[in-house]
Design an enzyme around this catalytic site. Sequence first.
Site, PDB file in Angstrom:
ATOM      1  N   HIS A  29     -10.112   7.244  -1.625  1.00  0.00           N
ATOM      2  CA  HIS A  29      -9.971   5.867  -1.151  1.00  0.00           C
ATOM      3  C   HIS A  29     -10.767   5.544   0.096  1.00  0.00           C
ATOM      4  CE1 HIS A  29      -6.841   4.099  -3.747  1.00  0.00           C
ATOM      5  NE2 HIS A  29      -6.500   5.361  -3.937  1.00  0.00           N
ATOM      6  N   LYS A  67      -5.389  -8.907   6.444  1.00  0.00           N
ATOM      7  CA  LYS A  67      -5.542  -7.496   6.092  1.00  0.00           C
ATOM      8  C   LYS A  67      -5.161  -6.684   7.313  1.00  0.00           C
ATOM      9  CE  LYS A  67      -9.886  -8.486   5.036  1.00  0.00           C
ATOM     10  NZ  LYS A  67     -10.157  -7.841   3.750  1.00  0.00           N
ATOM     11  N   ARG A  68      -5.015  -5.365   7.154  1.00  0.00           N
ATOM     12  CA  ARG A  68      -4.722  -4.545   8.316  1.00  0.00           C
ATOM     13  C   ARG A  68      -5.780  -4.762   9.400  1.00  0.00           C
ATOM     14  NH1 ARG A  68      -0.331  -0.735   8.201  1.00  0.00           N
ATOM     15  NH2 ARG A  68      -1.245  -0.087  10.183  1.00  0.00           N
ATOM     16  N   LYS A  96     -13.047  -3.629   9.668  1.00  0.00           N
ATOM     17  CA  LYS A  96     -12.838  -4.866   8.915  1.00  0.00           C
ATOM     18  C   LYS A  96     -13.359  -6.090   9.685  1.00  0.00           C
ATOM     19  CE  LYS A  96      -8.785  -3.101   6.352  1.00  0.00           C
ATOM     20  NZ  LYS A  96      -8.902  -3.459   4.921  1.00  0.00           N
ATOM     21  N   THR A 155      -8.885  -5.263  -2.052  1.00  0.00           N
ATOM     22  CA  THR A 155      -8.239  -5.920  -3.190  1.00  0.00           C
ATOM     23  C   THR A 155      -7.852  -7.354  -2.829  1.00  0.00           C
ATOM     24  OG1 THR A 155      -6.180  -4.848  -2.514  1.00  0.00           O
ATOM     25  CG2 THR A 155      -7.354  -3.895  -4.394  1.00  0.00           C
ATOM     26  N   LYS A 171      -7.657 -11.029  -4.997  1.00  0.00           N
ATOM     27  CA  LYS A 171      -6.502 -11.937  -5.044  1.00  0.00           C
ATOM     28  C   LYS A 171      -6.895 -13.338  -4.587  1.00  0.00           C
ATOM     29  CE  LYS A 171      -4.202  -8.378  -2.920  1.00  0.00           C
ATOM     30  NZ  LYS A 171      -3.156  -7.824  -2.025  1.00  0.00           N
TER      31      LYS A 171
HETATM   32  C1  LIG Z   1      -3.708  -6.928  -1.030  1.00  0.00           C
HETATM   33  C2  LIG Z   1      -3.006  -6.531   0.182  1.00  0.00           C
HETATM   34  C3  LIG Z   1      -3.622  -5.693   1.113  1.00  0.00           C
HETATM   35  C4  LIG Z   1      -5.044  -5.200   0.958  1.00  0.00           C
HETATM   36  O1  LIG Z   1      -5.902  -6.133   1.584  1.00  0.00           O
HETATM   37  P1  LIG Z   1      -7.440  -5.786   1.872  1.00  0.00           P
HETATM   38  O2  LIG Z   1      -7.965  -7.047   2.455  1.00  0.00           O
HETATM   39  O3  LIG Z   1      -8.056  -5.481   0.555  1.00  0.00           O
HETATM   40  O4  LIG Z   1      -7.467  -4.663   2.819  1.00  0.00           O
HETATM   41  C5  LIG Z   1      -2.911  -5.332   2.238  1.00  0.00           C
HETATM   42  N1  LIG Z   1      -1.667  -5.769   2.454  1.00  0.00           N
HETATM   43  C6  LIG Z   1      -1.041  -6.585   1.579  1.00  0.00           C
HETATM   44  C7  LIG Z   1       0.343  -7.046   1.881  1.00  0.00           C
HETATM   45  C8  LIG Z   1      -1.673  -6.981   0.411  1.00  0.00           C
HETATM   46  O5  LIG Z   1      -1.030  -7.775  -0.445  1.00  0.00           O
END
Ligand SMILES: *Cc1c(COP(=O)(O)O)cnc(C)c1O
Length: 878
Positions: free
Chosen positions: A392, A583-584, A589, A699, A703
């Site tokens: 990952h 995101k985190r 990022k 991911t 979404k």
């Molecule tokens: C989809 C999702 C992530 C992943 O987000 P990235 O922008 O791809 O790092 C992290 N936390 C939650 C709650 C999510 O639904």
Amino acid sequence: MNNGNGLKKHNGKHIPHWKKHICRTEHAAIQVEDDRTGMDVETLKRAFFDNLYYIQAKDKGWATAHDYYMALAYTVRDRLLHRWLKTVEQTYFKKDVKVVCYLSAEYLIGRQLGKNLTNIGLHDVARQVVQESGYDLYDLMEQEDEPGLGNGGLGRLAACFLDSLSTLEIPAIGYGIRYEYGIFQQVIRDGTQVEVPDRWLRFGNPWEIPRPDYTMEVKFGGHTEAFTDEQGRYQVRWIPERTVLGTPYDTPMVGYNSNTVNTLRLWSAKASDEFNLQIFNSGDFANAVADKVFSENITKVLYPNDNNYQGRELRLQQQYFFVSCSLQDIIRNFLQHDDNFDNFPNKFALQINDTHPTIGVAELMRLLVDEHQLGWDKAWDITQKTFGFTNHTLLSEALERWSLSIFGRLLPRHLEIIFEINQRFLDEVRAKYPQDIEKVARLSLIEEGADKRVRMAHLACVGSHAINGVAALHTELLTHDLFRDFYELFPEKFSNKTNGVTPRRWILVANSKLALHITNKIGKGWIKNLEELKQLEAFVDDQEFRDQWRQIKQENKQDLAEYILQTNGIHVDPNSLFDIQVKRLHEYKRQLLNLLHVITLYNQIKQNPHADVVPRTVIFAGKAAPGYAMAKLIIQLINSVADVVNNDPDVGVRGSVPEASRLKVVFLANYNVALAQRIYPAADVSEQISTAGKEASGTSNMKFAMNGALTIGTLDGANIEIRDRVGHENFFLFGLTTEQVSQMKAQGYHPWDYYNSNPQLKQAIDQIASGYFSKGDRDLFKPLVESLKNRDDYLLFADYQSYIECQQQVSEAYRNQDKWLRMSILNAARTGYFSSDRTIREYARDIWHVQPVPVILEDDQQENAAIKHRSTTSINSQ
Ligand SMILES: *Cc1c(COP(=O)(O)O)cnc(C)c1O
């Protein structure tokens, strides 16, 4: 549907086998069967109030919203039960069915009530059922504490995979850890992150079922002894320092419109019985209690680091604990039908989600060799055939490398086994490359040096028959960079499996209005076959379809604006461009790059107060690891900039109403699945701006796009594949490529040059440094400024100008709402590939070699409980 049918069926008729389990007495049978399985409004209502009374011990006068939530949750769980038992019986216990065992230290499954109602087609019925409580369904769903058993993308991926596995009718078990405290709750106080313990089990968890009868014993510490058995074979005995018990808690994972209900089995640590004995016998109560504390600490709390390795002993204990419990459980299942371990790889496919469960390679060897007396070669062949490994991350700070001292103290036998694996492996390498000592050192499972370490990724590569990356670029970099030597040795092991997300959670549940709109146009086939969204392209010029698409986005933005007002007290304009990065918090990022754009926009408005700018609302959310000082400082800077921008009268001159402003900045606290469900449907722009080569896949990019947001992004992770599919003209691309990034670093990168030559960039940085956003405090953000000016590891300065210009294109594009709408529809219509159903089909075909196994219910049961979706997808409208 089966109104009153319960009676008729039992009048002298055959009672199906599954009902006998439920009926405790013939007398009670009629009522019990009906109340616990009936799918009509009246039966559900009766069950709902029954559960309120008999489980929550409340009547209508006393019940709180939470009591009603619990009553409804139990009502729904009952309706999953017999399909769950059927799944277990017809898949896990059947000889000729291969089962996927997904091993993951994290599962971010989100709230269960809404998802389960949607997947079994009871959403509309439930809405009617709860009316009598005086609450609406939405209120009750809000009562559920989210199981935050993961940090971010990796845990959420595991959750999407479970939904797809059940929907695709593939027999599977998810194995993991039942953390008593999940990811901390983030509170923002004075602009800074404060962590609050996540006591998610405080009020009980109606979805889980403890299975103390399947409790396993796990050993820790101690030493090993070699001996020769009666047959004269060399054997090793592990004399542990202590043993801990693992009790499984099972949660049903129901697919969408499918009878398959797979199991999520999470292990909880308990002190062993020896603890109790010790109390009575030794009199050393304090020490006995200390041992109990040791045991029960193991599953106490989730480590809150995302993409970051910390070599803590407790973390290794967690990993070994859940993997050992799971492997013992799998072998127990196996031995119920089989005594020849040659068949093991045909019965179970074990997937390790990142290196966290990699100790499983050594543990399976130990179980086969030490406990089941297989020869080494045979055991090794079985182990390799059974495991698959998903990588990952390429970030070196995230790679797990356990120091030999911790490892040997905790798992002495496993260390011996790893040395043995390594010796045999390196012998092969030496045979193949007799001259290349450096290659041997690079491939070794042990990193040499003052502090020797076990390289878990290497153990995973050697111990698996399949290794995959999670996006095309990521796999490319894996094979040419991180795992280059392994790729050269066994290229056939490697493949790409681009991540996906489940459209059930992320469109149907999260954006029910859009789901209904889509279904009205193209039918509901898209829910299980997301490629059907392509049919929406035909309506991209259909005025009515377009108007409604725009209307739905607008309403979702209004909903989010209301939430922002409630939580942050900030008025935002739903007509402004919603520009979102959630995101985190991580330097790679590049939330800071986004913020530099915000500051630049702000300065442009200040310089030219009458300029015609496209109004924007820039929204951030995300947790920082508690020990990650830089990430926490970035949160503080976002909030500080928000304070200045949101309260500057020069920014808000557009009109007199409070929300009318040309720029607003919002940081939403406590990003989790529930908040994500509110956010994606309301986005116009999705920020996917990591330094090229750093984000394995991402991911949230998928979404957002599925919900009609346009992406501004770099050529990183799955962004590349999203752009190729939605069309380059429907994607805002900026920034350096991976090759350019490596080149720039190789030739010596000088952030100063960018700072000195770009006046807008210089102004923004100088403002941060001068205390403009920190009430004159020049020290507060100094670490950020210094890090950027002197190192800028993630090339924010190098990408700044490209990003600013790209954002200008975004604003210009947004002025043309007709064109924007078209791009939004095309983005959603072309995201079919990013369904996790597609990803799972690829794993099933290429790595696991498993087939769907439809779960058959009894005939009359088919009629009643097989999920009949009465309405289309009206399902979730609130
Ligand atoms: C989809 C999702 C992530 C992943 O987000 P990235 O922008 O791809 O790092 C992290 N936390 C939650 C709650 C999510 O639904």
